[in-house]
Design an enzyme around this catalytic site. Structure first.
Site, PDB file in Angstrom:
ATOM      1  N   GLU A  93       8.660 -22.402  27.875  1.00  0.00           N
ATOM      2  CA  GLU A  93       9.175 -23.118  28.591  1.00  0.00           C
ATOM      3  C   GLU A  93      10.300 -22.381  28.711  1.00  0.00           C
ATOM      4  OE1 GLU A  93       8.899 -27.227  29.817  1.00  0.00           O
ATOM      5  OE2 GLU A  93       6.878 -27.116  29.592  1.00  0.00           O
ATOM      6  N   CYS A 106      18.038 -19.919  29.207  1.00  0.00           N
ATOM      7  CA  CYS A 106      17.643 -20.667  27.758  1.00  0.00           C
ATOM      8  C   CYS A 106      16.209 -20.427  27.277  1.00  0.00           C
ATOM      9  CB  CYS A 106      17.860 -22.109  28.483  1.00  0.00           C
ATOM     10  SG  CYS A 106      17.600 -23.120  27.162  1.00  0.00           S
ATOM     11  N   CYS A 113       8.580 -27.762  16.974  1.00  0.00           N
ATOM     12  CA  CYS A 113       9.996 -27.369  16.510  1.00  0.00           C
ATOM     13  C   CYS A 113       9.528 -28.293  15.214  1.00  0.00           C
ATOM     14  CB  CYS A 113      11.119 -28.479  16.595  1.00  0.00           C
ATOM     15  SG  CYS A 113      12.465 -28.115  15.875  1.00  0.00           S
ATOM     16  N   CYS A 117      14.900 -34.687  15.623  1.00  0.00           N
ATOM     17  CA  CYS A 117      15.465 -35.186  15.796  1.00  0.00           C
ATOM     18  C   CYS A 117      15.345 -35.826  16.562  1.00  0.00           C
ATOM     19  CB  CYS A 117      16.479 -33.832  16.707  1.00  0.00           C
ATOM     20  SG  CYS A 117      17.258 -32.748  15.789  1.00  0.00           S
ATOM     21  N   CYS A 120      14.526 -35.820  21.116  1.00  0.00           N
ATOM     22  CA  CYS A 120      14.587 -34.689  21.216  1.00  0.00           C
ATOM     23  C   CYS A 120      12.899 -34.196  21.878  1.00  0.00           C
ATOM     24  CB  CYS A 120      15.238 -33.481  20.321  1.00  0.00           C
ATOM     25  SG  CYS A 120      13.674 -31.688  20.807  1.00  0.00           S
ATOM     26  N   CYS A 336      17.947 -30.215  28.805  1.00  0.00           N
ATOM     27  CA  CYS A 336      17.921 -29.879  27.632  1.00  0.00           C
ATOM     28  C   CYS A 336      16.834 -31.294  27.059  1.00  0.00           C
ATOM     29  CB  CYS A 336      18.652 -29.999  27.211  1.00  0.00           C
ATOM     30  SG  CYS A 336      20.594 -28.903  27.707  1.00  0.00           S
TER      31      CYS A 336
END
Ligand code: SAH
Ligand code: SF4
Length: 358
Positions: A93, A106, A113, A117, A120, A336
């Site tokens: 995205e 962005c 990933c 974290c 996230c 975010c």
């Protein structure tokens, strides 16, 4: 499988090398960069300042292959989100955020990933692979075309899915293209790499790029950061801040932006604000507070506006430039940490999460 070279994988140096192999002069690289990135032309036949022979040769050995748009969504606040298909298994995205006088794209750097974290949603999804340079810069290409005549793309932040510094080579090539006058020509202060703190790669980036750096700090001490940003166990805060100072040693780069996600009752107390203020005392910095964006099954809550104000007041009092990021595009899950794409996880993390849930 196509054997052709995708020219979107090359920055200017890469294209010059490619043309050298074809026995062509280096200026061919700038000609083709302009066609592809400035004019959005992907058909060699239309590149009329190249000789007919060269155009035919290019059609044989090369192509300009873009990620395919699955869909485009526009939020009530003007934010756009594109979902891009990569290889049948994975989707990423990309988000565009218009603001007064500027427009920020962005961009994602990986499918998922590998760093976990805890706050996230990308991190919770697992990891499949790095994006190629073509797939990273392809996001800019797609957005630039879609926004033509509607909005101006002035800034790029590598804050989408993935850890850009763990996809180092392709990230650097993409940054080069973003800042190349013959491609997107963005000012170096308007191109930002965000990292969770891959310290050795920060030193290498300082050698190779003038992009701005944002660092995801999120905690004022190692104990809490180890929990929220697990890579901290490998590269603790003291080493991270050394790398930050090194990055801005050069006059060309002036400040590091520290990102700090505001998690209610976890990292948002006045005491923690003081701790943060002391930590950043001798690093030229800006602080960007990000109100936590929730996602399904998360244990965290967004800090209250009051808590954010109290936290901000302490930092400002100490002379730190502190901004709070406005939450944009959350009606289309474009905020975010809400970017999920479609990740064919290779780390078995989703399986582990399911087992824990059972
Ligand atoms: N991997 C890089 C860049 C991508 S994340 C990094 O960690 O810096 C971009 C920013 O979004 C980071 O600061 C990240 O901490 C933040 N973020 C992640 N999840 C979030 C969430 N749920 N709410 C708000 N911000 C989040
Ligand atoms: Fe990866 Fe950044 Fe999310 Fe951490 S915050 S899991 S590094 S994308």
């Amino acid at each position: 499988m196509s054997e052709k070279q995708n020219l979107l994988n090359f920055d200017r140096k890469g294209l010059e090398a490619f043309f050298a192999e074809l026995g062509e002069k280096p200026f061919r690289a700038t000609q083709v960069l302009k066609w592809v990135h400035q004019m959005g032309v992907s058909d060699f036949e239309l590149m009329t300042n190249l000789s007919k022979t060269l155009r035919e040769r290019l059609a044989e050995v090369a192509e300009v292959r873009l990620p395919e748009i699955v869909f485009e969504q526009k939020s009530e606040d003007g934010t756009y989100k594109w979902v891009l298909e990569l290889d049948g298994q994975n989707r990423i995205e990309t988000v565009f955020i218009p603001e007064e006088g500027r427009g920020t794209l962005c961009v994602s750097s990986q499918v998922g990933c590998a760093l976990e974290c805890t706050f996230c949603s990308t991190g919770q999804q697992g990891f499949n692979r790095n994006l190629s340079t073509a797939e990273i810069i392809g996001q800019v290409w797609v957005a630039a075309r879609a926004l033509e005549g509607k909005a101006r793309l002035t800034n790029v932040v590598m804050m989408g899915m993935g850890e850009p510094l763990l996809n180092f080579k392709n990230t650097v090539a993409s940054l080069n293209l973003m800042m190349d006058d013959f491609a997107y020509g963005l000012a170096k202060r308007r191109v930002t790499v965000s990292t969770s703190g891959v310290v050795p790669a920060m030193y290498r980036l300082a050698e190779l790029s003038d992009a701005s750096l944002a660092v995801s700090l999120h905690a004022p001490n190692d104990e809490l950061r180890n929990e929220l940003v697990p890579i901290n166990k490998k590269y603790p805060i003291a080493e991270l801040l050394e790398a930050c100072k090194h990055y801005i040693k050069d006059e060309k780069r002036r400040k590091i932006t520290f990102e700090y996600v505001m998690l209610s009752g976890i990292n948002d107390s006045v005491e923690q604000a003081h701790e943060l203020k002391n930590l950043l005392k001798d690093v030229p910095s800006k602080v960007n507070l990000i109100p936590f964006n929730p996602f399904p099954n998360t244990q965290y809550k967004r800090s209250s506006n009051n808590a954010i104000h109290r936290f901000t007041a302490v930092l400002k009092e100490a002379g730190l430039i502190t901004t709070t990021r406005k939450t944009r595009g959350d009606d289309i899950d474009a905020a975010c940490g809400q970017l999920v794409g479609k990740v064919k996880d290779k780390t078995k993390r989703q399986l582990k999460a399911q087992q824990v849930a059972i």
